[in-house]
Design a protein around this motif. Structure first.
Motif, PDB file in Angstrom:
ATOM      1  N   PHE A   2      -3.635   3.525  -3.006  1.00 22.78           N
ATOM      2  CA  PHE A   2      -4.260   4.101  -4.198  1.00 22.78           C
ATOM      3  C   PHE A   2      -5.235   3.105  -4.801  1.00 22.78           C
ATOM      4  O   PHE A   2      -4.934   1.915  -4.883  1.00 22.78           O
ATOM      5  CB  PHE A   2      -3.162   4.442  -5.221  1.00 22.78           C
ATOM      6  CG  PHE A   2      -3.673   5.043  -6.494  1.00 22.78           C
ATOM      7  CD1 PHE A   2      -4.154   6.342  -6.528  1.00 22.78           C
ATOM      8  CD2 PHE A   2      -3.669   4.318  -7.671  1.00 22.78           C
ATOM      9  CE1 PHE A   2      -4.620   6.903  -7.712  1.00 22.78           C
ATOM     10  CE2 PHE A   2      -4.131   4.868  -8.858  1.00 22.78           C
ATOM     11  CZ  PHE A   2      -4.606   6.163  -8.869  1.00 22.78           C
ATOM     12  N   ASP A   3      -6.390   3.596  -5.213  1.00 22.56           N
ATOM     13  CA  ASP A   3      -7.394   2.781  -5.907  1.00 22.56           C
ATOM     14  C   ASP A   3      -7.389   3.162  -7.382  1.00 22.56           C
ATOM     15  O   ASP A   3      -7.960   4.190  -7.760  1.00 22.56           O
ATOM     16  CB  ASP A   3      -8.774   3.025  -5.298  1.00 22.56           C
ATOM     17  CG  ASP A   3      -9.914   2.352  -6.062  1.00 22.56           C
ATOM     18  OD1 ASP A   3      -9.660   1.639  -7.049  1.00 22.56           O
ATOM     19  OD2 ASP A   3     -11.071   2.573  -5.667  1.00 22.56           O
ATOM     20  N   PRO A   4      -6.749   2.361  -8.253  1.00 29.31           N
ATOM     21  CA  PRO A   4      -6.739   2.697  -9.675  1.00 29.31           C
ATOM     22  C   PRO A   4      -8.085   2.443 -10.345  1.00 29.31           C
ATOM     23  O   PRO A   4      -8.307   2.900 -11.472  1.00 29.31           O
ATOM     24  CB  PRO A   4      -5.665   1.768 -10.250  1.00 29.31           C
ATOM     25  CG  PRO A   4      -5.654   0.598  -9.333  1.00 29.31           C
ATOM     26  CD  PRO A   4      -5.986   1.146  -7.968  1.00 29.31           C
ATOM     27  N   ASP A   5      -8.990   1.728  -9.660  1.00 35.48           N
ATOM     28  CA  ASP A   5     -10.270   1.348 -10.259  1.00 35.48           C
ATOM     29  C   ASP A   5     -11.402   2.336  -9.996  1.00 35.48           C
ATOM     30  O   ASP A   5     -12.517   2.139 -10.488  1.00 35.48           O
ATOM     31  CB  ASP A   5     -10.678  -0.041  -9.758  1.00 35.48           C
ATOM     32  CG  ASP A   5      -9.643  -1.081 -10.118  1.00 35.48           C
ATOM     33  OD1 ASP A   5      -9.214  -1.108 -11.289  1.00 35.48           O
ATOM     34  OD2 ASP A   5      -9.243  -1.856  -9.230  1.00 35.48           O
ATOM     35  N   ALA A   6     -11.137   3.392  -9.248  1.00 33.52           N
ATOM     36  CA  ALA A   6     -12.170   4.397  -8.990  1.00 33.52           C
ATOM     37  C   ALA A   6     -12.631   5.000 -10.314  1.00 33.52           C
ATOM     38  O   ALA A   6     -11.816   5.268 -11.197  1.00 33.52           O
ATOM     39  CB  ALA A   6     -11.631   5.485  -8.077  1.00 33.52           C
ATOM     40  N   PRO A   7     -13.931   5.216 -10.474  1.00 37.70           N
ATOM     41  CA  PRO A   7     -14.447   5.730 -11.747  1.00 37.70           C
ATOM     42  C   PRO A   7     -14.270   7.248 -11.874  1.00 37.70           C
ATOM     43  O   PRO A   7     -15.225   8.011 -11.995  1.00 37.70           O
ATOM     44  CB  PRO A   7     -15.922   5.326 -11.709  1.00 37.70           C
ATOM     45  CG  PRO A   7     -16.265   5.312 -10.261  1.00 37.70           C
ATOM     46  CD  PRO A   7     -15.028   4.861  -9.551  1.00 37.70           C
ATOM     47  N   THR A   8     -13.005   7.690 -11.811  1.00 39.78           N
ATOM     48  CA  THR A   8     -12.722   9.121 -11.844  1.00 39.78           C
ATOM     49  C   THR A   8     -11.880   9.543 -13.042  1.00 39.78           C
ATOM     50  O   THR A   8     -11.763  10.725 -13.304  1.00 39.78           O
ATOM     51  CB  THR A   8     -11.945   9.531 -10.578  1.00 39.78           C
ATOM     52  OG1 THR A   8     -10.676   8.860 -10.604  1.00 39.78           O
ATOM     53  CG2 THR A   8     -12.703   9.195  -9.312  1.00 39.78           C
ATOM     54  N   GLY A   9     -11.231   8.601 -13.694  1.00 37.33           N
ATOM     55  CA  GLY A   9     -10.275   8.948 -14.744  1.00 37.33           C
ATOM     56  C   GLY A   9      -8.884   9.182 -14.180  1.00 37.33           C
ATOM     57  O   GLY A   9      -7.907   9.235 -14.924  1.00 37.33           O
ATOM     58  N   SER A  10      -8.788   9.326 -12.854  1.00 38.16           N
ATOM     59  CA  SER A  10      -7.476   9.550 -12.233  1.00 38.16           C
ATOM     60  C   SER A  10      -7.271   8.703 -10.991  1.00 38.16           C
ATOM     61  O   SER A  10      -6.345   8.937 -10.234  1.00 38.16           O
ATOM     62  CB  SER A  10      -7.321  11.031 -11.875  1.00 38.16           C
ATOM     63  OG  SER A  10      -8.322  11.426 -10.951  1.00 38.16           O
ATOM     64  N   GLY A  11      -8.133   7.723 -10.768  1.00 38.05           N
ATOM     65  CA  GLY A  11      -8.003   6.896  -9.572  1.00 38.05           C
ATOM     66  C   GLY A  11      -8.393   7.674  -8.322  1.00 38.05           C
ATOM     67  O   GLY A  11      -9.001   8.748  -8.398  1.00 38.05           O
ATOM     68  N   PHE A  12      -8.047   7.122  -7.156  1.00 41.84           N
ATOM     69  CA  PHE A  12      -8.415   7.758  -5.885  1.00 41.84           C
ATOM     70  C   PHE A  12      -7.333   7.443  -4.864  1.00 41.84           C
ATOM     71  O   PHE A  12      -7.022   6.285  -4.602  1.00 41.84           O
ATOM     72  CB  PHE A  12      -9.765   7.212  -5.402  1.00 41.84           C
ATOM     73  CG  PHE A  12     -10.415   8.021  -4.326  1.00 41.84           C
ATOM     74  CD1 PHE A  12     -11.347   9.003  -4.643  1.00 41.84           C
ATOM     75  CD2 PHE A  12     -10.115   7.800  -2.984  1.00 41.84           C
ATOM     76  CE1 PHE A  12     -11.960   9.752  -3.641  1.00 41.84           C
ATOM     77  CE2 PHE A  12     -10.726   8.533  -1.983  1.00 41.84           C
ATOM     78  CZ  PHE A  12     -11.648   9.515  -2.307  1.00 41.84           C
TER      79      PHE A  12
END
Length: 177
Positions: free
Chosen positions: A69-79
């Motif tokens: 899991f990437d918690p830093d993705a700029p999605t608001g929910s990670g990736f």
């Protein structure tokens, strides 16, 4: 447009505490940058899953789940990059580029790319280094009752009720502009 935002919390720090066990990798060192071979093909990477090995998990473990899991993705929910479920206890090491067909009935649910299997790192170019949380969950049932079409969030929900112990490593990846 700017990608400036606060640092997202580590998702496992927000869950109930469970015991840990030994997790290591020959390929993705904890807290260090990953090689491009573990990045997604869309950013010139090899899209190869890394080697992972674990030991010292609870004796009552009946299966494992492996996630990335990437918690830093700029999605608001990670990736979600990977959710490999129903790994038998006879498997305590995944070789680089593991083939699910060699894992005794284990399967990956779809990742946030919309594919199944491992989907490598692909942070936006110029963004800060992203953390990739590779976690192995020791589970108290032989199989999670989920279909291959399930989302990683559904896997996580089931893990909330079946995780005996968990261990994670957190390599990073960044694409310079």
């Amino acid at each position: 447009m700017t990608l400036e935002r606060p640092i997202a919390p580590d998702p496992y720090e927000l869950l109930p505490t469970v015991p840990s066990f030994t997790l290591s990798s020959d390929d993705v060192p904890n807290g260090e940058p990953m090689d491009a071979r573990y990045a997604h093909g869309s950013v010139g990477g090899g899209n190869v899953s890394p080697h992972l090995a674990w030991s010292d998990f609870p004796a009552e473990t009946k299966s494992f789940v492996v996630t990335c899991f990437d918690p830093d993705a700029p999605t608001g929910s990670g990736f979600w990059h990977w959710a490999l479920v129903n790994v038998p206890t006879s498997v305590t090491e995944l070789p680089r580029g593991v083939k699910e067909s060699e894992l005794g009935g284990a399967f990956s649910v779809r990742n946030d790319y919309g594919d199944t299997g491992y989907g490598g790192a692909a942070p936006p170019a110029g963004d800060r280094p992203h953390r990739y949380v590779f976690a192995v969950h020791a589970v108290d049932v032989d199989r999670l009752d989920i279909p291959p079409s399930a989302s990683p969030a559904a896997v996580g929900f089931n893990l909330a009720f079946h995780t005996l112990a968990r261990s994670a490593i957190r390599p990073t990846y960044q694409i310079k502009e």
